[in-house]
Motif scaffolding. Sequence first.
Motif, short mmCIF file in Angstrom:
data_model
loop_
_atom_site.label_atom_id
_atom_site.label_comp_id
_atom_site.label_asym_id
_atom_site.label_seq_id
_atom_site.Cartn_x
_atom_site.Cartn_y
_atom_site.Cartn_z
N SER A 14 -8.62 0.43 -5.20
CA SER A 14 -7.32 0.85 -4.64
C SER A 14 -7.47 1.87 -3.51
CB SER A 14 -6.41 1.39 -5.74
OG SER A 14 -7.14 2.28 -6.54
N ALA A 120 -7.64 5.36 -11.31
CA ALA A 120 -7.62 3.91 -11.15
C ALA A 120 -8.95 3.38 -11.65
CB ALA A 120 -7.42 3.54 -9.68
N LYS A 123 -9.08 -1.47 -17.33
CA LYS A 123 -8.33 -0.98 -18.50
C LYS A 123 -9.26 -0.55 -19.65
CE LYS A 123 -7.57 -5.40 -20.84
NZ LYS A 123 -6.64 -6.29 -21.48
N PRO A 148 -2.54 6.25 -14.81
CA PRO A 148 -2.49 4.92 -14.18
C PRO A 148 -1.33 4.09 -14.71
CG PRO A 148 -4.18 4.99 -15.88
CD PRO A 148 -3.63 6.37 -15.79
N GLU A 152 -1.54 -6.05 -13.33
CA GLU A 152 -2.70 -6.88 -13.04
C GLU A 152 -3.76 -6.03 -12.34
OE1 GLU A 152 -3.38 -10.99 -10.72
OE2 GLU A 152 -1.46 -10.71 -11.73
N GLN A 153 -5.01 -6.22 -12.71
CA GLN A 153 -6.08 -5.42 -12.11
C GLN A 153 -6.94 -6.29 -11.19
OE1 GLN A 153 -7.67 -3.19 -15.74
NE2 GLN A 153 -6.75 -1.67 -14.39
N ARG A 162 -4.14 0.55 -13.24
CA ARG A 162 -3.83 0.44 -11.80
C ARG A 162 -3.45 1.81 -11.23
NH1 ARG A 162 -1.86 -4.29 -9.36
NH2 ARG A 162 -0.39 -3.02 -8.20
N GLU A 165 1.54 3.47 -7.10
CA GLU A 165 1.76 3.09 -5.69
C GLU A 165 1.85 4.35 -4.82
OE1 GLU A 165 1.56 0.15 -4.33
OE2 GLU A 165 1.17 -0.71 -6.31
#
Length: 395
Positions: A14, A120, A123, A148, A152-153, A162, A165
């Motif tokens: 990310s 990030a 999981k 986090p 979807e990763q 994740r 944002e």
Amino acid sequence: MTHRVLLGVSAGISAYKTPSLVRLLRAQGVSVRVVMTKAAAQFVTPLSLQAVSNEPVLSDLWTADDPNGMDHIALARWADHILIAPATADLMARLACGMANDLLTTLCLASSAPLLLAPAMNKHMWANKAVQANYQLLESRGVRFIGPESGEQACGDVGLGRMSEPEAIVELLLAKMGLPKALGALQGQRVLITAGPTQEPLDPIRFLSNRSTGTMGYALAACARDAGAEVTLISGPVALAPLSGLNMVLVTTAESMHDAVFQHIDNQDIVVCAAAVADYTLPEVLSEKIKKKEGALTLSLERTKDIVQAIMAMPNPPFCVGFSAETHDVIVQSEKKRKRKGLPVLIANQVGENCGFGDGDVRVSVLSDAGVEPLEAASKKALAPLLWEKVLAKS
Ligand code: C5P
């Protein structure tokens, strides 16, 4: 006061979102310096982050004092907030242990600025007991976390891990800094801004002008651009570098500024007249240099067209904001001017020999039908998002 955020980037997929994180922060007038771990450069290039932050990007402890003479202690002192996004499991472990084996971790140890982490990772890594223990430990020491998030990763798994944002990270950081929320209402708006002085020629060599530098208008334009507006910047002659990512129109005289404004005014949503337009001009420019003679020289000047007034006289004018620079009775004079010009919002600005022009803090008040709202003294760059926020609230 300009807020200063040190953005630490560690090696997560990310990291590719960090240039937009930097842009969102800068759109709020926040100064950003980026420090990367060595491995983070596998996911986002230092050059991209340098371009969006407009500052050198550092990662090496041993060369940190090269650019701008900023060693790691100076950089640690500079930051008033440290944000690490993405924060990997490895980085969290090193912070939890108090390690200082690269520039980023050293800075975190050396700084007293609050630390915000946006973790990030996969999981299973996030759920791992070692990572959870580090998370608890860091939180117990006052480190703030965002995310986090679940979803979807990159590795194909679905679950918690994740990075939040960029918009959410920026919103939380701004709230911590007491700054207004992102200027989302500017997204897709058409904005026209006038900036800088005008020059009124007297003869082929001389002109009448003023001390405006265009700094405020350019800061407002850059901020609106970064917040997603479609910006036209009509600029008189200034020493500032032209802005990219918007429609720059360069003009010289009050007349040419007036004409450029009316060439571009159709379908504009907001017009901000930050230019210091000359009030008087010589009706006909002399074709030869004026020669000096005995005694005084008298020139007869005529009034220029008032651009703001012409805009407000349109049948359906866009929302229009004026600026008012005064040396005395700033508020009284400016409120009279606002009424005379029929403006919904006027930003009143004290100017004098040593204040109001160029860089340096300015003290402005926002005048509208709701009354007078004085703002704290701040640099023009830091004021730009605050002014946009006020304007958007009234438009
Ligand atoms: O009347 P004064 O010049 O003080 O008003 C300042 C405001 O009017 C500013 O917003 C400036 O850009 C605008 N103005 C204009 N055209 C002029 C003179 C001023 O648009 N000829």
